[in-house]
Design an enzyme around this catalytic site. Sequence first.
Site, short mmCIF file in Angstrom:
data_model
loop_
_atom_site.label_atom_id
_atom_site.label_comp_id
_atom_site.label_asym_id
_atom_site.label_seq_id
_atom_site.Cartn_x
_atom_site.Cartn_y
_atom_site.Cartn_z
CE LYS A 113 -39.96 -55.34 -95.40
NZ LYS A 113 -39.37 -56.87 -95.11
CB SER A 166 -35.90 -55.64 -94.67
OG SER A 166 -36.56 -56.83 -94.80
CB SER A 212 -36.71 -59.10 -92.86
OG SER A 212 -35.45 -58.92 -93.52
#
Length: 477
Positions: A81, A156, A180
């Site tokens: 990520k 996210s 997220s």
Amino acid sequence: MSEEVLWWSTRELAGRIAAKEVSAREALQAHLDRIDEVNPALNAVVTRDDEAAFAQADAADAATARGESFGALHGVPMTHKDTHDTAGMRTTWGSPLMADRVPEADALIIARLKAAGVTTTGKTNVPEFAAGSHTYNEVFGTTVNPYDRTKSASGSSGGVGAVLAAGIQASGDGSDMGGSLRSPASFNNVVGLRPSNGRIPHVRPGNPFAWLSQSGFMARTVSDVALLMSVASGPHPSAPESILESGSVFDLPEFALDADRSPDLAGLRVGFNPDLDGLLPVESEVQEIVASAAPVFGSLGAHVDEEIPDLTDADEVFNVRRALDFVGSWGGLYEAHPDRIKESVRWNIRMGLDLTGAEVASAESARTRLHAEVDSYFAGHDVLVLTTCQVLPFDADIEYPRQINGVQLENYLDWMRALCLISATGCPAISVPAGFSASGLPVGVQIVAKPGADVELLRVAHAFESATGHHLRRPDL
């Protein structure tokens, strides 16, 4: 190599590399080829370093040939990520202000994955400063959903969710403040675990006392989430909030590849209530799919009722803590470059700057009451089950849904309230695939346990997953 390797679990891939049935270089090549094949349409992987990745893979193969001992993820290729620092590799947080930022050190979760043998290949897309559950930014653009490329992959950790669903890799790291890890898991038909605070602890130079945002994992199976937790969780000397148990607590026989056990939840006490007694507006199709999970728990031997905890204080706790955390993380950039930060982030920072001492004190009192309510609830229940998301994956060209069932939403967080409320409790929570809409869009169910009960939560999620098999349905790419 055949396409089959793309759909192996992380456990199976690591096992085959260790057994010399597949080389780390071959696994990496399949991973990169898949990125080349599907990423132009998805825009999930935004940074790559193939040369460095092949060097890592070749070193892994050499270690295997020498008969050296190695970690549980030896030779497994993985993107990370784009909010997790990766030494020597660009980490942007999806912000134009950080588009060329290259960290010198790894985040703790990345360092532990690398120590376990992961081959780092690149970074996955995120919303700007990880704000909001729709993955788009000015630096890289929008990530779309593998099940329908006109729809959002959520966020996210939306880039992570998309690469898992698309067969690029079987598991990956993410983070979760207001959902997220769980929201993109729901939108992409994968699993996402928000762990208890202290499992993967916050360390210096960040705020070691932070608690609302948590690092964790997503994967195509609960078993793979457990595997990654086994290598990445555990105490750290610079983390005063560490849970002292090592990651070995996640090494359970039911998660092994050769496990042959029928799912069984006999005696489990489940509070099942998709919309929390009407507290949450939920789209009707989502409500129906999540409701269909109740008889699954009953068929596995669980006792199911509709009782829920009183979450009256959760909104205040979440909103105040999030606002303060945004000031702590991004307040300096906001003061220096307010015109280069998206409005939803500026709004959250302003909210934090405008808080009074009395409002902060009130939120702390609310958190104390909420903690007591959680303790009371889980004295009579083992898990709470509700919807993960309140909507189906929405159009990728909008920022967020503005209404649900005619209920107008005031801001970009309101459509994620099923997730934010749970974040405020400090409970571990996991999203597991629960089914599909008539149009083929994934829906997840959220399972919540008491703080510290991460292992027990994974056992419940694994039983549900085994009984339903929804995770086996792949997108048509």
